[in-house]
Design an enzyme around this catalytic site. Structure first.
Site, PDB file in Angstrom:
ATOM      1  N   LYS A  10      24.252  54.054  23.659  1.00 45.63           N
ATOM      2  CA  LYS A  10      23.383  55.093  24.212  1.00 45.63           C
ATOM      3  C   LYS A  10      24.085  55.811  25.368  1.00 45.63           C
ATOM      4  O   LYS A  10      25.147  55.371  25.838  1.00 45.63           O
ATOM      5  CB  LYS A  10      22.065  54.446  24.651  1.00 45.63           C
ATOM      6  N   TYR A  50      13.586  57.765  16.193  1.00 45.08           N
ATOM      7  CA  TYR A  50      12.573  56.921  16.840  1.00 45.08           C
ATOM      8  C   TYR A  50      11.166  57.248  16.331  1.00 45.08           C
ATOM      9  O   TYR A  50      10.199  57.184  17.092  1.00 45.08           O
ATOM     10  CB  TYR A  50      12.644  57.093  18.350  1.00 45.08           C
ATOM     11  N   ASN A 113      19.060  50.545  28.220  1.00 47.32           N
ATOM     12  CA  ASN A 113      19.500  49.222  27.760  1.00 47.32           C
ATOM     13  C   ASN A 113      20.725  49.300  26.847  1.00 47.32           C
ATOM     14  O   ASN A 113      20.986  48.401  26.045  1.00 47.32           O
ATOM     15  CB  ASN A 113      18.336  48.471  27.118  1.00 47.32           C
ATOM     16  N   HIS A 116      21.534  50.485  20.706  1.00 49.01           N
ATOM     17  CA  HIS A 116      20.520  50.425  19.650  1.00 49.01           C
ATOM     18  C   HIS A 116      21.134  49.733  18.451  1.00 49.01           C
ATOM     19  O   HIS A 116      22.288  49.958  18.119  1.00 49.01           O
ATOM     20  CB  HIS A 116      20.079  51.839  19.224  1.00 49.01           C
ATOM     21  N   GLU A 127      18.423  54.741   8.951  1.00 50.13           N
ATOM     22  CA  GLU A 127      19.115  55.261  10.135  1.00 50.13           C
ATOM     23  C   GLU A 127      20.550  55.687   9.804  1.00 50.13           C
ATOM     24  O   GLU A 127      21.049  56.670  10.366  1.00 50.13           O
ATOM     25  CB  GLU A 127      19.089  54.207  11.239  1.00 50.13           C
TER      26      GLU A 127
HETATM   27  P1  IDP Z   1      14.950  47.822  20.439  1.00 47.73           P
HETATM   28  O1  IDP Z   1      15.890  48.905  20.929  1.00 47.73           O
HETATM   29  O2  IDP Z   1      15.288  46.490  21.048  1.00 47.73           O
HETATM   30  O3  IDP Z   1      14.822  47.790  18.945  1.00 47.73           O
HETATM   31  P2  IDP Z   1      12.334  49.115  20.470  1.00 47.73           P
HETATM   32  O4  IDP Z   1      11.043  48.403  20.680  1.00 47.73           O
HETATM   33  O5  IDP Z   1      12.637  49.597  19.091  1.00 47.73           O
HETATM   34  O6  IDP Z   1      13.495  48.177  21.027  1.00 47.73           O
HETATM   35  O7  IDP Z   1      12.347  50.357  21.487  1.00 47.73           O
HETATM   36  C1  IDP Z   1      13.291  51.392  21.355  1.00 47.73           C
HETATM   37  C2  IDP Z   1      13.831  51.732  22.719  1.00 47.73           C
HETATM   38  O8  IDP Z   1      12.779  52.310  23.507  1.00 47.73           O
HETATM   39  C3  IDP Z   1      14.303  50.534  23.546  1.00 47.73           C
HETATM   40  O9  IDP Z   1      15.625  50.138  23.236  1.00 47.73           O
HETATM   41  C4  IDP Z   1      14.195  51.077  24.961  1.00 47.73           C
HETATM   42  O10 IDP Z   1      15.300  51.939  25.267  1.00 47.73           O
HETATM   43  C5  IDP Z   1      12.928  51.923  24.863  1.00 47.73           C
HETATM   44  N1  IDP Z   1      11.736  51.150  25.213  1.00 47.73           N
HETATM   45  C6  IDP Z   1      11.109  50.209  24.486  1.00 47.73           C
HETATM   46  N2  IDP Z   1      10.032  49.723  25.104  1.00 47.73           N
HETATM   47  C7  IDP Z   1       9.962  50.374  26.265  1.00 47.73           C
HETATM   48  C8  IDP Z   1       9.037  50.321  27.373  1.00 47.73           C
HETATM   49  O11 IDP Z   1       8.071  49.546  27.379  1.00 47.73           O
HETATM   50  N3  IDP Z   1       9.300  51.147  28.421  1.00 47.73           N
HETATM   51  C9  IDP Z   1      10.361  52.016  28.431  1.00 47.73           C
HETATM   52  N4  IDP Z   1      11.253  52.096  27.410  1.00 47.73           N
HETATM   53  C10 IDP Z   1      11.053  51.287  26.341  1.00 47.73           C
HETATM   54 MG    MG Z   2      14.040  49.212  17.645  1.00 44.31          MG
END
Ligand code: IDP
Ligand code: MG
Length: 138
Positions: A10, A50, A113, A116, A127
């Site tokens: 990212k 997303y 984070n 992805h 994807e």
């Molecule tokens: P993942 O990346 O571990 O699969 P997902 O639940 O698919 O997690 O969420 C996609 C992305 O959205 C996350 O990697 C993070 O960057 C962001 N995200 C997920 N949950 C939150 C939240 O509660 N607050 C802010 N950003 C979030």
């Molecule tokens: Mg995800």
């Protein structure tokens, strides 16, 4: 054919100069790079990628983040590639991610984070088609 999965380094990973560190971890594990490109994810692409999150409260923040500067998209191959990648990535919230994982070692905020990874073989197929349509044989 071995299993394939989609990975994004990212914008924070590119900005912080951590792409080599992150991709190196996948390579050292024994996964193989199939394709790689740098691109800036625009609003339309973010919403396609997303799709499951566009109605969530955090989506505006996620969309702004993912589009703010270039990302690196990769297709990675290996046995159960999506699962192996998710294990190496660590939990979504870096503060809960285990030490030894990318997020556990290198990140602290849930939005930023770093990485992805597709969450299932079906997500991987969807994807990969979004980011690498040229790899999909019709
Ligand atoms: P993942 O990346 O571990 O699969 P997902 O639940 O698919 O997690 O969420 C996609 C992305 O959205 C996350 O990697 C993070 O960057 C962001 N995200 C997920 N949950 C939150 C939240 O509660 N607050 C802010 N950003 C979030
Ligand atoms: Mg995800």
């Amino acid at each position: 054919m071995a299993d394939r999965t989609l990975v994004l380094c990212k914008p924070d990973a590119v900005e912080r100069g951590l792409v080599g560190e992150i991709v190196g971890r996948f390579e050292r594990k024994g996964l193989r790079l199939v394709a790689i490109k740098m691109l800036t994810i625009d609003a339309d692409l973010a919403a396609r990628h997303y799709a499951e999150h566009t109605s969530k409260g955090f989506y505006p923040e996620l969309a702004a983040f993912i589009s703010r500067s270039p990302s690196i998209a990769l297709v990675i191959e290996g046995t159960e590639a999506f699962k192996v990648v998710r294990t190496l990535m660590g939990a979504t919230n870096p503060r809960e991610a285990a030490p030894g994982t990318v997020r556990g070692d290198l990140a602290i905020e849930v939005t930023e984070n770093l990485v992805h990874g597709s969450d299932s073989p079906e997500s991987a197929e969807r994807e990969i088609a979004i980011f690498f349509p040229e790899l999909i044989s019709s």
